[in-house]
Design a protein around this motif. Sequence first.
Motif, PDB file in Angstrom:
ATOM      1  N   ASP A 298       1.016  -0.801  -0.721  1.00 30.44           N
ATOM      2  CA  ASP A 298       0.069  -0.062   0.055  1.00 30.44           C
ATOM      3  C   ASP A 298       1.166   1.317   0.214  1.00 30.44           C
ATOM      4  O   ASP A 298       1.488   1.242   0.830  1.00 30.44           O
ATOM      5  CB  ASP A 298      -1.264  -0.114   1.420  1.00 30.44           C
ATOM      6  N   PRO A 299       0.902   2.182  -0.994  1.00 31.99           N
ATOM      7  CA  PRO A 299       1.649   3.167  -0.845  1.00 31.99           C
ATOM      8  C   PRO A 299       1.407   4.174   0.441  1.00 31.99           C
ATOM      9  O   PRO A 299       1.982   5.234   0.605  1.00 31.99           O
ATOM     10  CB  PRO A 299       0.948   3.990  -2.791  1.00 31.99           C
ATOM     11  N   LEU A 300       0.512   4.295   1.302  1.00 35.60           N
ATOM     12  CA  LEU A 300      -0.165   5.255   1.740  1.00 35.60           C
ATOM     13  C   LEU A 300       0.828   4.791   2.873  1.00 35.60           C
ATOM     14  O   LEU A 300       0.987   5.440   4.068  1.00 35.60           O
ATOM     15  CB  LEU A 300      -1.784   4.976   2.204  1.00 35.60           C
ATOM     16  N   LEU A 301       1.036   3.252   2.973  1.00 35.34           N
ATOM     17  CA  LEU A 301       2.227   2.882   4.120  1.00 35.34           C
ATOM     18  C   LEU A 301       3.924   3.504   3.728  1.00 35.34           C
ATOM     19  O   LEU A 301       4.365   3.174   4.998  1.00 35.34           O
ATOM     20  CB  LEU A 301       2.205   1.485   4.544  1.00 35.34           C
ATOM     21  N   TYR A 302       4.234   4.089   3.174  1.00 37.06           N
ATOM     22  CA  TYR A 302       5.410   4.537   2.975  1.00 37.06           C
ATOM     23  C   TYR A 302       5.048   6.021   3.985  1.00 37.06           C
ATOM     24  O   TYR A 302       6.496   6.915   4.194  1.00 37.06           O
ATOM     25  CB  TYR A 302       5.662   5.015   1.578  1.00 37.06           C
ATOM     26  N   PHE A 303       4.005   6.662   3.720  1.00 38.51           N
ATOM     27  CA  PHE A 303       4.265   8.629   4.569  1.00 38.51           C
ATOM     28  C   PHE A 303       2.950   8.113   6.141  1.00 38.51           C
ATOM     29  O   PHE A 303       3.507   9.189   6.272  1.00 38.51           O
ATOM     30  CB  PHE A 303       3.551   8.754   3.427  1.00 38.51           C
ATOM     31  N   PHE A 304       2.521   6.674   6.483  1.00 41.93           N
ATOM     32  CA  PHE A 304       1.983   6.948   7.655  1.00 41.93           C
ATOM     33  C   PHE A 304       2.326   5.229   8.038  1.00 41.93           C
ATOM     34  O   PHE A 304       1.699   4.687   7.407  1.00 41.93           O
ATOM     35  CB  PHE A 304       0.198   7.357   7.603  1.00 41.93           C
ATOM     36  N   ASP A 305       2.864   5.413   9.172  1.00 41.70           N
ATOM     37  CA  ASP A 305       2.588   4.403  10.232  1.00 41.70           C
ATOM     38  C   ASP A 305       1.387   3.572  10.016  1.00 41.70           C
ATOM     39  O   ASP A 305       0.419   4.059   9.711  1.00 41.70           O
ATOM     40  CB  ASP A 305       3.202   4.146  11.454  1.00 41.70           C
ATOM     41  N   GLU A 306       0.771   2.438  10.479  1.00 41.56           N
ATOM     42  CA  GLU A 306      -0.068   1.691  10.607  1.00 41.56           C
ATOM     43  C   GLU A 306      -0.901   2.095  11.572  1.00 41.56           C
ATOM     44  O   GLU A 306      -2.570   1.797  11.282  1.00 41.56           O
ATOM     45  CB  GLU A 306      -0.142   0.077  10.946  1.00 41.56           C
ATOM     46  N   GLY A 307      -0.599   2.498  12.863  1.00 44.93           N
ATOM     47  CA  GLY A 307      -1.452   3.389  13.594  1.00 44.93           C
ATOM     48  C   GLY A 307      -2.352   4.168  13.341  1.00 44.93           C
ATOM     49  O   GLY A 307      -3.560   4.755  13.383  1.00 44.93           O
TER      50      GLY A 307
ATOM     51  N   LEU B 236      -2.565   4.964  10.160  1.00 38.59           N
ATOM     52  CA  LEU B 236      -3.091   4.817   8.598  1.00 38.59           C
ATOM     53  C   LEU B 236      -5.682   4.457   8.886  1.00 38.59           C
ATOM     54  O   LEU B 236      -5.579   5.013   8.581  1.00 38.59           O
ATOM     55  CB  LEU B 236      -2.770   3.760   8.018  1.00 38.59           C
ATOM     56  N   LYS B 237      -5.094   3.862  10.705  1.00 35.56           N
ATOM     57  CA  LYS B 237      -6.051   3.164  11.076  1.00 35.56           C
ATOM     58  C   LYS B 237      -7.001   4.304  11.177  1.00 35.56           C
ATOM     59  O   LYS B 237      -8.177   4.549  11.212  1.00 35.56           O
ATOM     60  CB  LYS B 237      -5.577   2.369  11.942  1.00 35.56           C
ATOM     61  N   GLU B 238      -6.203   5.267  12.031  1.00 31.46           N
ATOM     62  CA  GLU B 238      -7.211   6.503  12.428  1.00 31.46           C
ATOM     63  C   GLU B 238      -7.189   7.473  11.109  1.00 31.46           C
ATOM     64  O   GLU B 238      -8.420   7.859  11.252  1.00 31.46           O
ATOM     65  CB  GLU B 238      -6.317   7.645  13.090  1.00 31.46           C
ATOM     66  N   LEU B 239      -7.538   7.546   9.826  1.00 36.86           N
ATOM     67  CA  LEU B 239      -7.172   7.999   8.522  1.00 36.86           C
ATOM     68  C   LEU B 239      -8.864   7.595   8.602  1.00 36.86           C
ATOM     69  O   LEU B 239      -8.600   6.673   8.072  1.00 36.86           O
ATOM     70  CB  LEU B 239      -6.501   7.891   7.835  1.00 36.86           C
ATOM     71  N   THR B 240      -9.713   8.959   8.064  1.00 32.62           N
ATOM     72  CA  THR B 240     -10.936   8.944   7.397  1.00 32.62           C
ATOM     73  C   THR B 240     -10.884   8.069   6.051  1.00 32.62           C
ATOM     74  O   THR B 240      -9.739   8.378   5.277  1.00 32.62           O
ATOM     75  CB  THR B 240     -11.906   9.876   7.601  1.00 32.62           C
TER      76      THR B 240
END
Length: 334
Positions: A36-45, A47-51
Motif C-alpha cells: 500500500d503506497p500510503l504505508l510509506y507516508f503513514f504508520d499503520e496506527g 493509517l487506521k485513524e484516517l478517514t
Amino acid sequence: MNPKYTAFGKKLLQYGLVLFVAITINFLLPRLAPGDPLLYFFDEGTLKELTAAQKQMALDSMGLGGSLFEQYFIYLKGIVSFDFGVSIKYGLPAIDVILERLPWTLVLIGPAMLLSAVIGVAVGAYSAWNRGKSRDVSLLTVMLTFQAVPGFWVGMLFIAIFAVQFGWFPTYGAVSIVQDGTTIGWLKDVALHLVLPIATLSIATVGSNYLLTRSSMLESLGQDYVVMAEAKGVTKPRLIFNHGLRNALLPVYTHFMMNLGTLIGGSVVVETVFSYPGIGRLLYESVVARDFPMMQAVFLMITIGVIGANILADLTYPMIDPRAKSTRRVKGES
C-alpha cells in the motif's frame, strides 16, 4: 513522394509506437509494485485513524485517485503539458527536481563515456593487432576482469583507498559544504568530487568497448584488402588506423550511441555509492520512497533518452559508414 522521406517517416512512426508502449509501461510499473503506497507516508496506527476522505485526498495528491483509466488519462495529459506532478518526497514539481539534478549526471557520464570509449578503442585495436601474443592475453585478462567486477565494489574500493586512506579526494557529494567562495575554487572542488565517480563508471564500461573493438578489429584485419595492403608494404600505423580501425569502429559507434541513452539511468549504482546528486541517485530515492510522480518522470526521461539516441544513431550512421547511404539509395530506387 521521395523514398528517403518515406523511409524516415516510417522510422519515426516506429519510434512513436515504441514511445507510446514505453509510456504505458512506465505508468503501470509503479502501480504494480506490491504494498500500500500510503504505508510509506503513514504508520499503520495513523493509517487506521484516517478517514476514507483523508485517504482519498492522500491518494489524489500522489496521482493515484480514481480508476486506473482516469489515472492514465491524467498521466497522458500531464506528459503533453510537461506537468509530471508534484514530488511527494521533495514537495516540488517533479520536472524542477529533474532539471536541477540532470546537469550533474551529464557532467558525470559525458567524460566517463568519452574516456571509456577512447581507452577501449585504443587498447582493443592494439590488442587485436598483437593477437595471440602475451600482451594481447594480458590486456584481455585485465579487461575481462573489469567487465566482471561490479561497479559498486570498484567505487567502494576507490573510496577506501583514495578518499579514506590517502585523503586525496572527497568521499561523497558533488560539492563541499565549505568552499573558498571563488569560481575557480568551486570548479576545482567539483572536479575533485568527479574524479572517483568518473573513474568508477569508466572502468565499469571500458570492458565492453574493448571487447567489441577487439572482436571487430580481428574481423577487419582478416579481410582481403587489409592483407593486400600489408603485402604492399603499408606502414603499421596506417594499416591499423586507415584500413582496419576505420571499419572496425562501426559497431563500436552503434554501441556508444546506445549507451548514450541508457547511462543516464544506468549510473544509479555509481551515484548511490558516492551519494552523487544526479538522476541515478534521484531514481533510487524515488523508488525507495514510492514517489510515483518522480518515478514516472525519471523513467520517462530515460525512455526518451534511449529513443533519442536511437534516432540520432540512425541519422548519423550514414556519415560514419557511406555504405549505409548507398544501401538506402538502392532500396529507394528499387
